[in-house]
Motif scaffolding. Structure first.
Motif, PDB file in Angstrom:
ATOM      1  N   SER A 231       6.541  -4.695  -5.333  1.00  0.00           N
ATOM      2  CA  SER A 231       6.284  -3.271  -5.568  1.00  0.00           C
ATOM      3  C   SER A 231       7.222  -2.703  -6.629  1.00  0.00           C
ATOM      4  O   SER A 231       6.837  -1.838  -7.417  1.00  0.00           O
ATOM      5  CB  SER A 231       6.409  -2.478  -4.264  1.00  0.00           C
ATOM      6  N   LYS A 232       8.459  -3.190  -6.672  1.00  0.00           N
ATOM      7  CA  LYS A 232       9.399  -2.727  -7.697  1.00  0.00           C
ATOM      8  C   LYS A 232       8.940  -3.148  -9.086  1.00  0.00           C
ATOM      9  O   LYS A 232       9.011  -2.385 -10.047  1.00  0.00           O
ATOM     10  CB  LYS A 232      10.797  -3.283  -7.421  1.00  0.00           C
ATOM     11  N   VAL A 233       8.465  -4.382  -9.197  1.00  0.00           N
ATOM     12  CA  VAL A 233       8.006  -4.895 -10.489  1.00  0.00           C
ATOM     13  C   VAL A 233       6.747  -4.165 -10.949  1.00  0.00           C
ATOM     14  O   VAL A 233       6.598  -3.829 -12.126  1.00  0.00           O
ATOM     15  CB  VAL A 233       7.744  -6.417 -10.399  1.00  0.00           C
ATOM     16  N   LEU A 234       5.829  -3.901 -10.023  1.00  0.00           N
ATOM     17  CA  LEU A 234       4.606  -3.180 -10.384  1.00  0.00           C
ATOM     18  C   LEU A 234       4.938  -1.763 -10.851  1.00  0.00           C
ATOM     19  O   LEU A 234       4.282  -1.234 -11.748  1.00  0.00           O
ATOM     20  CB  LEU A 234       3.644  -3.143  -9.194  1.00  0.00           C
ATOM     21  N   ASP A 235       5.958  -1.155 -10.225  1.00  0.00           N
ATOM     22  CA  ASP A 235       6.512   0.129 -10.665  1.00  0.00           C
ATOM     23  C   ASP A 235       5.512   1.285 -10.540  1.00  0.00           C
ATOM     24  O   ASP A 235       4.686   1.520 -11.428  1.00  0.00           O
ATOM     25  CB  ASP A 235       6.999   0.019 -12.112  1.00  0.00           C
ATOM     26  N   ALA A 236       5.618   2.006  -9.438  1.00  0.00           N
ATOM     27  CA  ALA A 236       4.710   3.122  -9.156  1.00  0.00           C
ATOM     28  C   ALA A 236       4.834   4.263 -10.155  1.00  0.00           C
ATOM     29  O   ALA A 236       3.958   5.130 -10.219  1.00  0.00           O
ATOM     30  CB  ALA A 236       4.969   3.647  -7.736  1.00  0.00           C
TER      31      ALA A 236
ATOM     32  N   ARG B 257       4.499  10.425  -6.525  1.00  0.00           N
ATOM     33  CA  ARG B 257       5.726   9.780  -6.992  1.00  0.00           C
ATOM     34  C   ARG B 257       7.009  10.400  -6.465  1.00  0.00           C
ATOM     35  O   ARG B 257       8.094   9.855  -6.663  1.00  0.00           O
ATOM     36  CB  ARG B 257       5.722   9.744  -8.523  1.00  0.00           C
ATOM     37  N   ALA B 258       6.896  11.538  -5.792  1.00  0.00           N
ATOM     38  CA  ALA B 258       8.091  12.156  -5.215  1.00  0.00           C
ATOM     39  C   ALA B 258       8.510  11.462  -3.918  1.00  0.00           C
ATOM     40  O   ALA B 258       9.636  11.639  -3.446  1.00  0.00           O
ATOM     41  CB  ALA B 258       7.834  13.637  -4.948  1.00  0.00           C
ATOM     42  N   LEU B 259       7.622  10.663  -3.353  1.00  0.00           N
ATOM     43  CA  LEU B 259       7.942   9.963  -2.104  1.00  0.00           C
ATOM     44  C   LEU B 259       8.978   8.875  -2.353  1.00  0.00           C
ATOM     45  O   LEU B 259       9.018   8.264  -3.419  1.00  0.00           O
ATOM     46  CB  LEU B 259       6.679   9.342  -1.503  1.00  0.00           C
ATOM     47  N   GLU B 260       9.794   8.614  -1.341  1.00  0.00           N
ATOM     48  CA  GLU B 260      10.859   7.620  -1.484  1.00  0.00           C
ATOM     49  C   GLU B 260      10.320   6.195  -1.458  1.00  0.00           C
ATOM     50  O   GLU B 260       9.315   5.899  -0.807  1.00  0.00           O
ATOM     51  CB  GLU B 260      11.881   7.778  -0.354  1.00  0.00           C
ATOM     52  N   HIS B 261      10.991   5.333  -2.203  1.00  0.00           N
ATOM     53  CA  HIS B 261      10.682   3.907  -2.165  1.00  0.00           C
ATOM     54  C   HIS B 261      11.403   3.298  -0.972  1.00  0.00           C
ATOM     55  O   HIS B 261      12.599   3.519  -0.775  1.00  0.00           O
ATOM     56  CB  HIS B 261      11.145   3.233  -3.460  1.00  0.00           C
ATOM     57  N   LEU B 262      10.673   2.554  -0.158  1.00  0.00           N
ATOM     58  CA  LEU B 262      11.283   1.925   1.011  1.00  0.00           C
ATOM     59  C   LEU B 262      11.767   0.525   0.657  1.00  0.00           C
ATOM     60  O   LEU B 262      10.973  -0.346   0.296  1.00  0.00           O
ATOM     61  CB  LEU B 262      10.272   1.849   2.158  1.00  0.00           C
TER      62      LEU B 262
ATOM     63  N   LEU C 219       0.825  -1.207   0.000  1.00  0.00           N
ATOM     64  CA  LEU C 219       0.000   0.000   0.000  1.00  0.00           C
ATOM     65  C   LEU C 219       0.859   1.256   0.000  1.00  0.00           C
ATOM     66  O   LEU C 219       0.524   2.243  -0.664  1.00  0.00           O
ATOM     67  CB  LEU C 219      -0.939  -0.004   1.209  1.00  0.00           C
ATOM     68  N   TYR C 220       1.973   1.229   0.725  1.00  0.00           N
ATOM     69  CA  TYR C 220       2.842   2.412   0.708  1.00  0.00           C
ATOM     70  C   TYR C 220       3.695   2.450  -0.559  1.00  0.00           C
ATOM     71  O   TYR C 220       3.658   3.422  -1.324  1.00  0.00           O
ATOM     72  CB  TYR C 220       3.766   2.464   1.934  1.00  0.00           C
ATOM     73  N   ASN C 221       4.487   1.396  -0.777  1.00  0.00           N
ATOM     74  CA  ASN C 221       5.475   1.413  -1.862  1.00  0.00           C
ATOM     75  C   ASN C 221       4.858   1.499  -3.252  1.00  0.00           C
ATOM     76  O   ASN C 221       5.464   2.069  -4.163  1.00  0.00           O
ATOM     77  CB  ASN C 221       6.362   0.170  -1.785  1.00  0.00           C
ATOM     78  N   TYR C 222       3.678   0.941  -3.418  1.00  0.00           N
ATOM     79  CA  TYR C 222       3.074   0.984  -4.750  1.00  0.00           C
ATOM     80  C   TYR C 222       1.924   1.986  -4.836  1.00  0.00           C
ATOM     81  O   TYR C 222       1.996   2.973  -5.564  1.00  0.00           O
ATOM     82  CB  TYR C 222       2.598  -0.403  -5.179  1.00  0.00           C
ATOM     83  N   TYR C 223       0.864   1.763  -4.078  1.00  0.00           N
ATOM     84  CA  TYR C 223      -0.338   2.579  -4.252  1.00  0.00           C
ATOM     85  C   TYR C 223      -0.168   4.028  -3.789  1.00  0.00           C
ATOM     86  O   TYR C 223      -0.584   4.961  -4.487  1.00  0.00           O
ATOM     87  CB  TYR C 223      -1.517   1.921  -3.535  1.00  0.00           C
ATOM     88  N   HIS C 224       0.423   4.240  -2.615  1.00  0.00           N
ATOM     89  CA  HIS C 224       0.599   5.617  -2.136  1.00  0.00           C
ATOM     90  C   HIS C 224       1.611   6.365  -3.002  1.00  0.00           C
ATOM     91  O   HIS C 224       1.404   7.529  -3.360  1.00  0.00           O
ATOM     92  CB  HIS C 224       1.053   5.600  -0.675  1.00  0.00           C
TER      93      HIS C 224
END
Length: 352
Positions: A146-151, A89-94, A79-84
């Motif tokens: 989440s990396k594969v889905l790619d926000a 998109r400026a938010l950091e990937h955890l 929910l954080y890494n992909y959807y949020h």
């Protein structure tokens, strides 16, 4: 003098425009839930209910507790890494390390669910199976998904991904209400009817047959989207089977779990496929789901198919967090985590 004044006026006007743009950007960012607040709100919603009322850093969770908490943390990360991040998109990937550290800072009792992160003298992860706890494996797995889905993309590219599940959004005869299950997959989350599949194979007489295999056995081949044309009948039969199995049992779809309802005797003849499509999976990396919207033409108890379709659609859009009294909390979007992969197909169907 006039030229200088004109030039100065132009510079001031540009500065004023830049200031307005910066102020607008700052105001926009103030509406975005920051990383730490987002993870805290998600942990409070998903993980807090799973932790003992009185817990300490010295607690040693049981195997079942570790598994239950890990399943909830999986939802937190996606929910954080992909959807949020897809919305902001400026938010950091955890990544693995950053999420583990933040989670422990926000919820110190989660340290008891970690293993590798507690071993200060181990620098390299060369044996994940033995070095990682259940939750750490889940975190690493969710980070990979989440990396594969790619926000950064509008939608994931699922071409070539194996189809490993069917899902059904069951609606009533008036297309007004639907059947959603609460706490079925993840605690605190609504989901559609789902059924895993392992192998779809072409039978010797040329008909398509669905075959589910014991998970302990090695799966030789999974059908990809490219195979879907020859496997459509098999997927559809599995979807019918999933609906029949569920509606033949005692189950509850009421959020407060105060009562249960039974839909008895629903057969394939009572079901009409209104729409179908392929969606990405949030459970496994680079895997896809065959999704069906089915209408049940048989009159059923209103308590069984009781969720307003319009309410569901409203809960699949908008931000995941809202600020109230200076504190960030989750919105209904979060509670529909397992329905979000099908939002696009549902939206297209609703607008037809």
């Amino acid at each position: 003098m006039i030229l200088t004044s004109f030039f100065a006026h132009g510079i001031l006007k540009k500065i004023d425009n830049w200031s307005s743009e910066s102020l607008s950007l700052a105001m926009d960012m103030s509406d975005v839930c920051p990383t730490e607040d987002a993870v805290r709100a998600l942990l409070e919603h998903f993980v807090d209910p799973m932790l003992p009322a009185k817990s300490s850093l010295l607690d040693n969770p049981s195997q079942s507790q570790r598994q239950a908490v890990a399943k909830q943390v999986h939802a937190v990360l996606l929910l954080y890494n992909y959807y949020h991040r897809k919305q902001n998109r400026a938010l950091e990937h955890l990544g693995f390390d950053s999420f583990c550290k933040l989670a422990v800072i926000l919820k110190p009792t989660l340290l008891g669910h970690l293993k590798f992160m507690q071993i200060s003298n181990v620098k390299e992860l060369d044996d994940p199976e033995n070095q990682l706890s259940i939750m750490e494996k889940t975190i690493m797995h969710a980070c990979d998904i989440s990396k594969v889905l790619d926000a950064s993309r509008e939608n994931p590219n699922v071409e070539g991904w194996p189809l490993t599940k069917v899902a059904v959004f069951l609606v009533d005869s008036k297309n007004e209400k639907c059947l959603l299950l609460f706490n079925s997959i993840t605690q605190g989350v609504w989901s559609v009817i789902e059924k895993d599949l392992e192998v779809l194979r072409q039978s010797s007489d040329g008909t398509t047959e669905t075959k589910q295999v014991d998970k302990k056995r090695r799966v030789i081949r999974k059908p990809s989207i490219a195979d879907s044309k020859i496997n459509l009948a098999g997927f559809l039969q599995l979807a019918y089977s999933a609906v029949k199995e569920l509606t033949g049992m005692l189950f509850s779809v009421h959020k407060t779990m105060e009562y249960a309802s039974v839909i008895q005797g629903v057969t394939q003849a009572d079901l009409i496929v209104l729409e179908d499509g392929v969606a990405y999976s949030v459970n496994k990396e680079k895997e896809a789901t065959r999704f069906y919207i089915m209408q049940c033409t048989k009159p059923v108890n209103d308590d069984a198919i009781q969720v307003s379709i319009n309410d569901v659609m409203n809960s699949l859009q908008g931000p995941l967090f809202e600020k109230s009294s200076g504190r960030w909390t989750v919105t209904p979007v979060v509670e529909h985590f397992h329905v979000l992969p099908y939002a696009g197909i549902l939206s297209e169907w609703m607008h037809k």
